[in-house]
Design an enzyme around this catalytic site. Structure first.
Site, short mmCIF file in Angstrom:
data_model
loop_
_atom_site.label_atom_id
_atom_site.label_comp_id
_atom_site.label_asym_id
_atom_site.label_seq_id
_atom_site.Cartn_x
_atom_site.Cartn_y
_atom_site.Cartn_z
N CYS A 170 0.83 -1.21 0.00
CA CYS A 170 0.00 0.00 0.00
C CYS A 170 0.86 1.26 0.00
CB CYS A 170 -0.94 0.01 1.20
SG CYS A 170 -2.23 -1.24 1.08
N HIS A 171 1.78 1.37 0.98
CA HIS A 171 2.56 2.61 1.07
C HIS A 171 4.05 2.36 1.26
CE1 HIS A 171 -1.58 3.34 2.49
NE2 HIS A 171 -1.50 4.31 1.61
N GLY A 172 4.48 1.09 0.98
CA GLY A 172 5.90 0.80 0.93
C GLY A 172 6.64 0.71 2.26
#
Lengths: 175, 412
Positions: A139-141
């Site tokens: 999703c956001h690393g």
């Protein structure tokens, strides 16, 4: 009308007292009436009854992982390799965002059991990806290492270890 | 009298959206006859019950599952597992009965004091529309627990429409979404049961708007003539209504906490079975008078028409009642007929709950005939021939004439 009500020495009229007393009782009554309407949205008895999950570890090969479900959440049950364990234990704690030795995150070093929910915004991280040989949240690393600790990316803390115990060598109870 | 806000923020909003002024006008300064008795409390109680039903209903919908396989168990889940679920469901189920109790008293109040007469005909009509919407909502709500009474009540009531010539069967099949009451029926009833209360809220707003245009009727039936006749709604009637509400809530609580299933049917705790009808099937108590009228007619279409006719004739009441005097206080003959009519309605309720056999059939027919005779024949005739008692000059004069002694001691 008010001129006929007796006024006390402190200037408080009987009517003032009645006004405050009635208002106070009304407020208490209203709060009591609202309580059930708020409470009903909390987990119900049948949901609370499902608060533990048992997992059979037999058959989970070294280096592989299964995902169990506990309270509707994914729980990663990983059978770690010697290499995984070494890598997790060799980390310098000062380098970590949320410093925690690997030993505090396991009961038996070969079994890593943690809630598979990224501590950033709740996605499920992917295994075997990322820069640290552990997990990577698409999703956001966020990158997690082989102990599930946050190493890189926006997540603020390590993957959560649920309360669990070994019932015997091959069975655990989560919750 | 216009509303002048003192608070700067309120004034800012008021200049752009005069809602505070509207509420101030409706709930504060609204000039109300100063002689309203407690019979005038039931309107606000009905409003409170509508809110109670909507709030408890929204909460119950969070836990209920509208599916034939799960509806019954989801209701038991509410009763056993959900925090305070038993309380919320009993509030909603008994609340429906409480709503009908206050609305029936509100309607009979209107009949006694002639509140339906000019210029309040439209107000009366809107009230009847609310009553019809309430009946539809209550009926569909009773189907949702999917017990035996739910299922067979739904079957019987929807089958009423099969009495319509030619298209009857097609209409019933359309209502069901199938060839019997089933999952599509349950789903649409749930949807409509959630929708209709908000439609009721809309009609209630029109009802109150119309009320505030004509002003409240009162026990004398006289119009407000000058300032002496009226008092502002707040604090006089807000406090009176609140006190009435407190007493009413005690009554509600007695059922809620000590007899929560008194007004229900034990058979509805048996899951719906499309293959077996319960031995004695009756609707909820608030439908019984109409059910009695339905069964009084030995003809399918005739029974259905007469049942709907029983409500339809109420719409014509403002023109059927020929008397120009509103209040039964000044109508010696109508006053007696009113109480006979009340007794007739009670009798119909009793007969509606009894099996259709023996003397109950005869009494059901007599009571049904009298219901229509009262409205269609007696009401117009009495209005023409009755000699009313002399009316007081004003509301104020009537109030002062009643208790001169009590008035003096209060002022002493």
């Amino acid at each position: 009308m008010t001129t006929t009500t007796p006024v006390g020495e402190d200037g408080v009229k009987r009517r003032d007292f009645l006004y405050v007393a009635a208002g106070g009782l009304g407020a208490v009554g209203t709060a009591a009436a609202i309580w059930p309407f708020i409470s009903q949205m909390n987990p119900s008895a049948d949901v609370l009854a499902l608060s533990t999950t048992e997992v059979d570890l037999d058959g989970i090969e070294v280096g592989s992982e299964i995902t169990a479900v506990w309270q509707g959440k994914p729980v990663f049950v990983r059978h770690r390799t010697e290499e995984d364990i070494e890598r997790a234990e060799d980390v310098v704690l000062a380098d970590l965002r949320d410093p925690q030795p690997d030993a505090d995150r396991v009961i038996k070093p070969e079994w890593l059991i943690m809630v598979g929910i990224c501590t950033h915004l709740g996605c499920v991280p992917l295994k075997g990806q990322g820069d640290f040989g552990g997990w990577f949240c698409p999703c956001h690393g966020s990158h997690y290492d082989t102990s599930g600790r946050i190493r890189k990316g926006p997540a603020p803390s390590n993957l959560v270890i649920p309360p669990y115990e070994f019932l015997n060598d091959t069975n655990i109870k989560i919750g | 009298m216009s509303f002048e806000p003192k608070n700067a923020a309120v004034k800012w909003v008021e200049d752009r959206l005069p809602i505070t002024g509207m509420l101030h006008h409706a709930l504060y300064e609204y000039p109300t006859p100063k002689n309203l008795s407690y019979w005038w409390t039931f309107g606000s109680l009905a409003g409170v019950m509508l809110v109670v039903q909507i709030v408890t209903g929204i909460v119950l919908a969070m836990h209920y599952t509208p599916h034939v396989d799960m509806a019954f168990t989801s209701v038991e889940h509410i009763m056993r597992d959900v925090n305070f679920g038993w309380l919320l469901r009993y509030m909603h189920a008994n609340g429906a009965s409480m709503f009908f109790i206050v609305v029936y008293l509100h309607i009979f109040r209107g009949l006694y004091y002639g509140s339906y007469k000019a210029p309040r005909e439209l107000l009366w009509w809107l009230g009847l529309v609310i009553f019809l919407l309430m009946m539809a909502t209550a009926f569909m709500g009773y189907v949702l627990p999917w017990g035996q009474m739910s299922f067979w009540g739904a079957t019987v009531i929807t089958n009423l429409f099969s009495a319509i010539p030619v298209v009857g069967d097609s209409i019933v099949s359309w209502l069901w979404g199938g060839f019997s009451v089933g999952n599509p029926t349950l789903n649409r009833f749930f949807s409509l049961h959630y929708l209709l209360p908000f439609v009721i809220v809309g009609v209630v707003i029109l009802h109150i708007w119309s009320l505030h245009t004509s002003g409240s009727n009162n026990p004398t039936g006289l119009d407000i003539k000058d300032k002496q006749d009226s008092i502002p709604f707040h604090p006089y009637y807000t406090v009176k209504d609140l006190f009435g509400l407190a007493i009413f809530l005690i009554f509600f609580s007695v059922f809620l906490f000590y007899a929560p299933n008194y007004m229900g049917h034990p058979d509805n705790y048996i899951p719906a079975n499309p293959l077996v009808t319960p031995a004695h099937i009756v609707p909820e108590w608030y439908f019984l008078p109409f059910y009695a009228i339905l069964r009084a007619v030995p003809d399918k279409l005739g029974g259905v028409l007469l049942m709907f006719g029983a409500i339809a004739v109420l719409f014509a009441l403002p023109w059927l009642d020929k008397s120009r005097i509103r209040s039964a206080r000044f109508r010696p003959i109508y006053k007696q007929l009113f109480w006979v009519f009340v007794a007739d309605c009670v009798l119909l309720t009793y007969i509606g709950g009894k099996p259709p056999e023996g003397d109950f059939i005869l009494w059901g027919r007599i009571a049904t005939i009298y219901y229509f005779v009262h409205i269609l024949i007696l009401l117009p005739l009495v209005g023409l021939f009755e000699k009313p008692k002399p009316l007081p000059a004003s509301i104020s004069e009537d109030v002062l004439a009643k208790k001169p002694a009590a008035e003096e001691t209060a002022n002493a």
